[in-house]
Design an enzyme around this catalytic site. Structure first.
Site, PDB file in Angstrom:
ATOM      1  N   ARG A  29       0.812  -1.220   0.000  1.00 39.78           N
ATOM      2  CA  ARG A  29       0.000   0.000   0.000  1.00 39.78           C
ATOM      3  C   ARG A  29       0.852   1.279   0.000  1.00 39.78           C
ATOM      4  O   ARG A  29       0.594   2.182  -0.799  1.00 39.78           O
ATOM      5  CB  ARG A  29      -0.981  -0.025   1.174  1.00 39.78           C
ATOM      6  CG  ARG A  29      -2.118  -1.018   0.972  1.00 39.78           C
ATOM      7  CD  ARG A  29      -3.013  -1.095   2.181  1.00 39.78           C
ATOM      8  NE  ARG A  29      -2.302  -1.585   3.348  1.00 39.78           N
ATOM      9  CZ  ARG A  29      -2.796  -1.600   4.582  1.00 39.78           C
ATOM     10  NH1 ARG A  29      -4.010  -1.135   4.807  1.00 39.78           N
ATOM     11  NH2 ARG A  29      -2.094  -2.074   5.576  1.00 39.78           N
ATOM     12  N   ASN A  47      -6.427  -2.937   1.360  1.00 35.03           N
ATOM     13  CA  ASN A  47      -6.414  -4.391   1.522  1.00 35.03           C
ATOM     14  C   ASN A  47      -7.840  -4.885   1.658  1.00 35.03           C
ATOM     15  O   ASN A  47      -8.700  -4.198   2.230  1.00 35.03           O
ATOM     16  CB  ASN A  47      -5.654  -4.795   2.792  1.00 35.03           C
ATOM     17  CG  ASN A  47      -4.148  -4.720   2.634  1.00 35.03           C
ATOM     18  OD1 ASN A  47      -3.643  -4.535   1.538  1.00 35.03           O
ATOM     19  ND2 ASN A  47      -3.432  -4.862   3.737  1.00 35.03           N
TER      20      ASN A  47
END
Length: 755
Positions: A29, A47
């Protein structure tokens, strides 16, 4: 990896990208966030149960290319699905909160401390200075501290440690290396070690045995230079002769104790930091690895290990003579100890000092053990650093739980096109190990959130893995042991129909006999044909023959029709004369190559009792400098490969052990290659599986002979070739059988008359 679809021309667009694979807990990320800022894109990344979802808006072509080319070090991208969607006009790029659901992603394996964290560890100005739990998104524990997916701190054993303000700031900062590093902690807020590294090193230098809690369990440590202490560790642990592994400070220290090849050195440096077999310089006590030419070496991989060597005077990249025996803390064949109370209870009579910490180990995992075979890495034991990375089966299929064997047990659970093989478990004869086996099955099922359709197991009715399958409450498929060995090699190479050999110790054949030297052809539908085998030898004493090689020595005399000579040859074995008389009666037979190795070892005068499985064969392998085939040392006739001429030569010529070991290996290579080439189709790939393929001399020699005859040898690369890979083969065979059954049902339906 499937190619991403990108717009044909560079215009402002919005793309939705679905990333699958090892994409959580690896810094994905923040990496995506950084890329989006770099290319001035808006959107989000988050996620979820399937992996990572990204939406980016703007000029996106360079973003997609960079995403695929610049992945974080621990990321493994199985697929990148991309579609163009309607623009939304977002302002800026956001990292959104994780969304939960049915798990379809996975956790990355544990990774050794990275160089940047080592910088922090030894930087006096860093708040992580000398902190034994430093980590970041590029390193540290993952699988061993995770209870469930998705991989978030609340789902790990770090949940009990609230972050301090500094750690919380790092955790929330997308530009920081520790952004969403779930195990992040520092001396202010994190786990603590019960003893200082200086105290531990002082005890080691004084000859103490230390139990140290690490990443996947406890190690037993001692000074590798101290022969008396190493011998005492053997006595206390009940491990008389099996080699111990060696832990060193750094790569620069390797040359002091071993002579690694460039490939071995590269494997030692890999993120997993496995134990790797390298040639020994023989400057450590023989008691470390009795009778072996190679030693198992690993580099320090956890911060606490680096701190021990630092306390012993090691410099970061300089050679250090301080070396530690580092072996699994598991008394009496039990599984690896992981809990603090468990360690105090079970290790108090083994360790002089027990060092714990307060971060729980959720999943126990031994050190992985590897070697270089035929130019590439191969497993002897697969655990820490590699589990739970899945094996791609090449296509979707039914969900199967495969239960493995009885020794070196593992389980495999399939999900879609992936096979997840658990860490090495061990010998299920031990009650504690069987409980660990049951825990591992429950953990796999919980983690992957799937429900198997069938359970696959071995044919042998007395294996505890078979009984586990029978009691699971689902339909059971019983599969032949050696077909599963060949199927495991086929599965990791993306094949279903294949020709190959299972060269092994013991396994129940479908005729009720004990097999172990089989040439098999898998039909791709879950079945197989036995096309050839080793000529059988008498097997007197069943499993005892594997522990007492002299019994197979007697079998060699019996196969040659010279049993009357056997008692004299084995005069040092009191039972030999009586057992020789009994061999004249009806007895079982075995085609096992493992037992043939034992027979040869007995005839060459090796110790008549094995302290651990495969000891005699390993000592024979250690003697070989150059394999040499004995002329006329085997007979290939009527699909049987008979090595009794070689055994007769070992009896009559009584060569010294080295010459005998070289003749054994050379003759086996020549005979096996001739048989396989005679039975294979022209240019056909040949799978080589079974426990005997852990013998590097045999594997490399046989692979080379097959190549010389225009065949491509397929060796085990992703799992051990022994029973550690058996569950994968069972899963592959079961899926093939289920698919075949389903296709048969569809065919019957399509051919049925309409009403």
């Amino acid at each position: 990896m499937r190619a991403a679809v990108v717009p044909a021309k560079e215009t402002a667009t919005r793309l939705r990208l679905r990333l699958r694979g090892a994409v959580q807990g690896v810094g994905m990320r923040p990496f995506v966030h950084g890329l989006a800022l770099r290319f001035h894109l808006s959107g989000f990344v988050r996620n979820d149960a399937e992996g990572v979802l990204i939406e980016v808006e703007g000029f996106t072509r360079d973003f997609v290319s960079a995403l695929r080319a610049e992945l974080p070090p621990l990321a493994r991208l199985d697929s990148c699905e991309c579609e163009e969607i309607a623009p939304r006009g977002d302002a800026g790029f956001q990292i959104e909160t994780t969304r939960r659901g049915k798990a379809q992603t996975r956790i990355p394996a544990d990774a050794a401390t990275c160089e940047k964290c080592l910088d922090d560890l030894f930087d006096p100005s860093s708040r992580f200075h000398l902190y034994p739990f430093v980590n970041c998104t590029h390193c540290g524990p993952r699988y061993t501290l995770t209870r469930a997916l998705p991989y978030d701190r609340a789902q790990t054993s770090m949940a009990r440690f609230p972050m301090c303000a500094d750690c919380a700031q790092d955790y929330a900062d997308p530009t920081n290396r520790r952004f969403h590093a779930e195990p992040i902690a520092c001396p202010t807020c994190g786990p603590r070690l019960t003893h200082a590294p200086q105290e531990i090193v002082a005890a080691l230098r004084a000859g103490a045995i230390v139990a140290l809690k690490g990443i996947g369990g406890f190690h037993l440590l001692c000074d590798a230079h101290n022969a008396e202490t190493v011998a005492e560790l053997r006595r206390r642990k009940g491990r008389e002769a099996k080699p111990f592994a060696l832990m060193l400070a750094n790569e620069a220290s390797l040359a002091l104790f071993g002579a690694p090849t460039p490939e071995e050195a590269a494997l030692l440096r890999a993120p997993a930091h496995p134990v790797v077999l390298v040639e020994s310089r023989k400057n450590l006590p023989e008691v470390l690895a009795p009778g072996m030419s190679r030693i198992g070496v690993m580099l320090a991989y956890a911060p606490v290990h680096h701190l021990l060597f630092h306390a012993a005077g090691a410099e970061r990249d300089a050679p250090c003579d301080f070396a530690l025996v580092a072996t699994s803390a598991n008394p009496g064949g039990e599984p690896l100890v992981t809990g603090n109370d468990e360690a105090r209870r079970k290790l108090e009579k083994i360790a002089d000092l027990i060092v714990t910490h307060d971060r729980d180990i959720v999943v126990r995992a031994d050190d992985s053990v590897m070697q270089i075979v035929d130019g590439a890495p191969a497993f002897l034991r697969r655990a820490r650093g590699f589990v739970p990375e899945p094996i791609d089966l090449g296509g979707d299929g039914p969900c199967v739980l495969a239960c493995g064997g009885h020794l070196k047990a593992t389980l495999t659970l399939t999900r879609g096109r992936e096979a997840f093989v658990c860490q090495h478990i061990g010998d299920l004869s031990d009650a504690e190990t069987f409980r660990f086996y049951e825990e591992s099955a429950a953990h796999l099922l919980r983690l992957l959130d799937v429900q198997p359709e069938v359970v696959a197991c071995d044919l042998h009715p007395d294996y505890l893995s078979t009984r586990f399958a029978e009691n699971f409450g689902l339909p059971v498929l019983r599969l032949q042991h050696h077909a599963a060995h060949v199927a495991a090699i086929a599965a990791e190479h993306g094949e279903t129909e294949i020709f190959g050999a299972a060269l092994d110790g013991t396994g129940l054949g479908d005729d009720g006999a004990i097999w172990g030297g089989e040439v098999l052809r898998l039909d791709g539908r879950g079945g197989f044909l036995r096309e050839g085998a080793l000529a059988p030898l008498p097997l007197w004493g069943g499993d005892r023959a594997a522990r007492e090689p002299w019994r197979m020595g007697l079998a060699a005399f019996a196969a040659l029709g010279r049993l009357d000579e056997a008692a004299g040859f084995f005069s040092a074995v009191p039972q030999a004369a009586q057992v020789a008389k009994m061999l004249g009666a009806r007895h079982p037979q075995t085609s096992s190559l493992g037992r043939l190795f034992d027979a040869a070892a007995a005839l060459l005068g090796f110790p008549q009792k094995q302290e651990f499985e495969g000891q005699a064969a390993m000592r024979l392998e250690a003697l070989v400098r150059e394999p040499k085939a004995l002329p006329g040392g085997y007979v290939w006739r009527d699909q049987k490969l008979d090595f009794t001429p070689l055994l007769a030569h070992l009896i009559d010529a009584r060569p010294d052990p080295r010459k005998g070991a070289e003749l054994l290996h050379g003759t086996l290579i020549a005979g096996l290659a001739e048989a396989l080439c005679a039975l294979a189709q022209v240019g056909e790939e040949i799978a080589l599986g079974g426990g005997c393929m852990m013998n590097r001399i045999l594997s490399e020699g046989l692979a080379q002979r097959l190549r010389e005859n225009n065949h491509a040898p397929l060796l085990a690369r992703k799992l051990p070739p022994n029973d550690g890979g058996l569950s994968l083969g069972q899963a592959a065979l079961a899926r093939a059988a289920l698919k075949n059954e389903l296709e048969g049902e569809k065919k019957c339906v399509s051919q049925s008359p309409s009403r």
